[in-house]
Design a protein around this motif. Structure first.
Motif, PDB file in Angstrom:
ATOM      1  N   LEU A  59      21.286 -10.094  48.888  1.00  0.00           N
ATOM      2  CA  LEU A  59      19.829 -10.002  48.823  1.00  0.00           C
ATOM      3  C   LEU A  59      19.245  -9.394  50.092  1.00  0.00           C
ATOM      4  CD1 LEU A  59      19.168 -13.479  47.179  1.00  0.00           C
ATOM      5  CD2 LEU A  59      18.879 -11.234  46.100  1.00  0.00           C
ATOM      6  N   ALA A  60      19.887  -9.673  51.231  1.00  0.00           N
ATOM      7  CA  ALA A  60      19.387  -9.122  52.495  1.00  0.00           C
ATOM      8  C   ALA A  60      19.498  -7.604  52.517  1.00  0.00           C
ATOM      9  CB  ALA A  60      20.162  -9.726  53.668  1.00  0.00           C
ATOM     10  N   GLY A  61      20.523  -7.075  51.848  1.00  0.00           N
ATOM     11  CA  GLY A  61      20.710  -5.628  51.837  1.00  0.00           C
ATOM     12  C   GLY A  61      19.821  -4.917  50.832  1.00  0.00           C
ATOM     13  N   ASN A  62      19.129  -5.718  49.988  1.00  0.00           N
ATOM     14  CA  ASN A  62      18.238  -5.149  48.974  1.00  0.00           C
ATOM     15  C   ASN A  62      18.958  -4.109  48.117  1.00  0.00           C
ATOM     16  OD1 ASN A  62      15.683  -5.294  47.786  1.00  0.00           O
ATOM     17  ND2 ASN A  62      15.029  -3.393  48.779  1.00  0.00           N
ATOM     18  N   LYS A  63      20.236  -4.409  47.831  1.00  0.00           N
ATOM     19  CA  LYS A  63      21.025  -3.476  47.032  1.00  0.00           C
ATOM     20  C   LYS A  63      20.953  -3.865  45.560  1.00  0.00           C
ATOM     21  CE  LYS A  63      24.369  -2.274  50.643  1.00  0.00           C
ATOM     22  NZ  LYS A  63      25.820  -2.219  50.981  1.00  0.00           N
ATOM     23  N   GLY A  64      21.490  -2.999  44.715  1.00  0.00           N
ATOM     24  CA  GLY A  64      21.514  -3.270  43.289  1.00  0.00           C
ATOM     25  C   GLY A  64      20.138  -3.117  42.659  1.00  0.00           C
ATOM     26  N   SER A  65      20.108  -3.273  41.370  1.00  0.00           N
ATOM     27  CA  SER A  65      18.843  -3.155  40.661  1.00  0.00           C
ATOM     28  C   SER A  65      18.033  -4.435  40.821  1.00  0.00           C
ATOM     29  CB  SER A  65      19.100  -2.897  39.173  1.00  0.00           C
ATOM     30  OG  SER A  65      19.667  -4.052  38.563  1.00  0.00           O
ATOM     31  N   GLN A  66      16.742  -4.310  40.567  1.00  0.00           N
ATOM     32  CA  GLN A  66      15.883  -5.491  40.627  1.00  0.00           C
ATOM     33  C   GLN A  66      16.311  -6.526  39.598  1.00  0.00           C
ATOM     34  OE1 GLN A  66      11.634  -5.024  39.630  1.00  0.00           O
ATOM     35  NE2 GLN A  66      11.194  -6.130  41.523  1.00  0.00           N
ATOM     36  N   GLU A  67      16.770  -6.057  38.445  1.00  0.00           N
ATOM     37  CA  GLU A  67      17.233  -6.971  37.404  1.00  0.00           C
ATOM     38  C   GLU A  67      18.445  -7.769  37.882  1.00  0.00           C
ATOM     39  OE1 GLU A  67      18.845  -6.933  32.763  1.00  0.00           O
ATOM     40  OE2 GLU A  67      18.485  -5.057  33.840  1.00  0.00           O
ATOM     41  N   ASN A  68      19.389  -7.091  38.541  1.00  0.00           N
ATOM     42  CA  ASN A  68      20.576  -7.784  39.047  1.00  0.00           C
ATOM     43  C   ASN A  68      20.210  -8.816  40.111  1.00  0.00           C
ATOM     44  OD1 ASN A  68      22.429  -6.493  37.420  1.00  0.00           O
ATOM     45  ND2 ASN A  68      22.820  -4.841  38.882  1.00  0.00           N
ATOM     46  N   ARG A  69      19.290  -8.445  40.983  1.00  0.00           N
ATOM     47  CA  ARG A  69      18.862  -9.384  42.025  1.00  0.00           C
ATOM     48  C   ARG A  69      18.141 -10.577  41.392  1.00  0.00           C
ATOM     49  NH1 ARG A  69      17.450  -4.527  44.486  1.00  0.00           N
ATOM     50  NH2 ARG A  69      15.214  -4.920  44.282  1.00  0.00           N
TER      51      ARG A  69
END
Length: 372
Positions: free
Chosen positions: A266-276
């Protein structure tokens, strides 16, 4: 802030240890000498956390202890496992003290001298309930002779007191579970190295062997003694104290490990918003389930159905931990895996929750009976 409430709880109950864990390298702690973690726990980790204030302890609630374990699990998985074995055992003894007065003196000693307590029950045995044991016990004039072994046993070389389970028949032929107590300096207790894998190695989980260990009668507590003083609805409660506390704390510790992976993703703000979002949903659901179980313990709910609820909660959290760690791992990506040993370490460590008692297979009939 991620794990905000858990961090506040850690700094409330053990500020020096929390500060040390927050600034230390997770892998340095995990690959270090178990003595370092045992000393930290004994000196700064409040071993008397679950002991009543009148006995010299802190009298912390299950809700506080669960939050504490989640935070420690996120920073040092091996230490969280040490604390799980110690605190669930001490909390179980606290509940049993009304039936076995001599335990009260032992609890006072643990609180006064910050003693560490190892848990010698069914760990590592396939499909075994937590208090089931293969160790033998023989009644003698001086007490009880105990023989057998426990592996793996966390804090093998660093415990001060060890509790263990025995199975036997009482004079009327009734099967009963006994919980005995031994001390680290007893020459009848042998230790043998066992754990070979690198994960959670700093928890010092090896084999403890009992060679004609003499346990005084006052330090051997039998389930039938408790059941004889309870009504029909409360039968088995003496066993449930240990088991329910264990499901709470082991779930909290591994949720912390999964949370450590999630926080990095979460800190890296990676992946899609849906995945997060899916990651956050699983984290929130597991956290609320854990807090619900802790609240039921604080409400002193230890009946047979409560044990089923505790087991079901643990298995639900176990599945959530697997999903959280897998999704976080995928979000972080291959480059993070190749550049950070911590990520791979945490992914494997989270999977070890499945090996702690009780197994789903051993619980199936009981859960169907109580929850359907």
């Amino acid at each position: 802030m991620f794990l905000h409430e858990e961090r506040n709880t850690a700094f409330e109950w053990m500020p020096e240890m929390a500060a040390a864990l927050e600034t230390a390298s997770l892998l340095d702690l995990e690959r270090g000498n178990p003595q370092q973690l045992a000393n930290m726990f004994r000196t700064f980790g409040h071993p008397a956390l679950t002991i009543a204030k009148e006995l010299g302890g802190a009298g912390a609630s299950a809700s506080s202890v669960a939050k504490l374990h989640t935070w420690v699990g996120a920073h040092c998985p091996s230490l969280a496992i040490m604390m799980t074995m110690h605190h669930h055992t001490v909390a179980g003894m606290m509940a049993a003290r009304q039936f076995f007065p001599d335990i009260q003196g032992l609890l006072g000693l643990i609180a006064r001298d910050n003693l560490l307590v190892a848990s010698g029950f069914a760990e590592g045995r396939t499909n075994a309930p937590i208090l089931e044991s293969t160790m033998t016990v023989e009644k003698t004039l001086g007490g009880y002779l105990v023989n057998g072994s426990k592996k793996p046993c966390t804090m093998t070389h660093h415990f001060d007191v060890i509790t263990f389970g025995v199975s036997c028949l009482d004079p009327e032929g009734r099967a009963q579970i006994g919980i005995g107590v031994g001390f680290a300096d007893d020459p009848s207790i042998e230790r043998k190295n066992f754990w070979a894998v690198p994960h959670l190695q700093a928890a010092d989980s090896h084999e403890v062997i009992f060679n004609n260990l003499m346990v005084p009668e006052a330090m051997m507590c039998f389930s039938a003694t408790i059941d004889d003083q309870l009504d029909d609805a409360q039968q088995g409660t003496g066993n449930h104290w240990f088991a329910i506390w264990f499901q709470l704390l082991v779930s909290a510790s591994y949720l912390g490990m999964a949370s450590a992976l999630a926080s990095r993703a979460l800190a890296g703000n990676k992946g899609s918003q849906e995945n997060r979002a899916m990651l956050l949903i699983d984290l929130q659901g597991a956290t609320m389930a854990l807090r619900g179980l802790a609240a039921s313990i604080d409400d002193n709910r230890f009946l047979r159905r409560d044990l089923a609820h505790a087991q079901a909660t643990r298995f639900a959290i176990q599945e959530a931990v697997n999903r959280i760690s897998t999704h976080a791992f995928e979000i972080l990506g291959g480059m993070a895996f190749m550049s950070s040993e911590e990520i791979a370490y945490l992914l494997v460590a989270t999977r070890l929750l499945a090996f702690h008692p009780t197994s789903r297979l051993a619980s199936t009939a009981f859960l169907c009976e109580q929850l359907s």
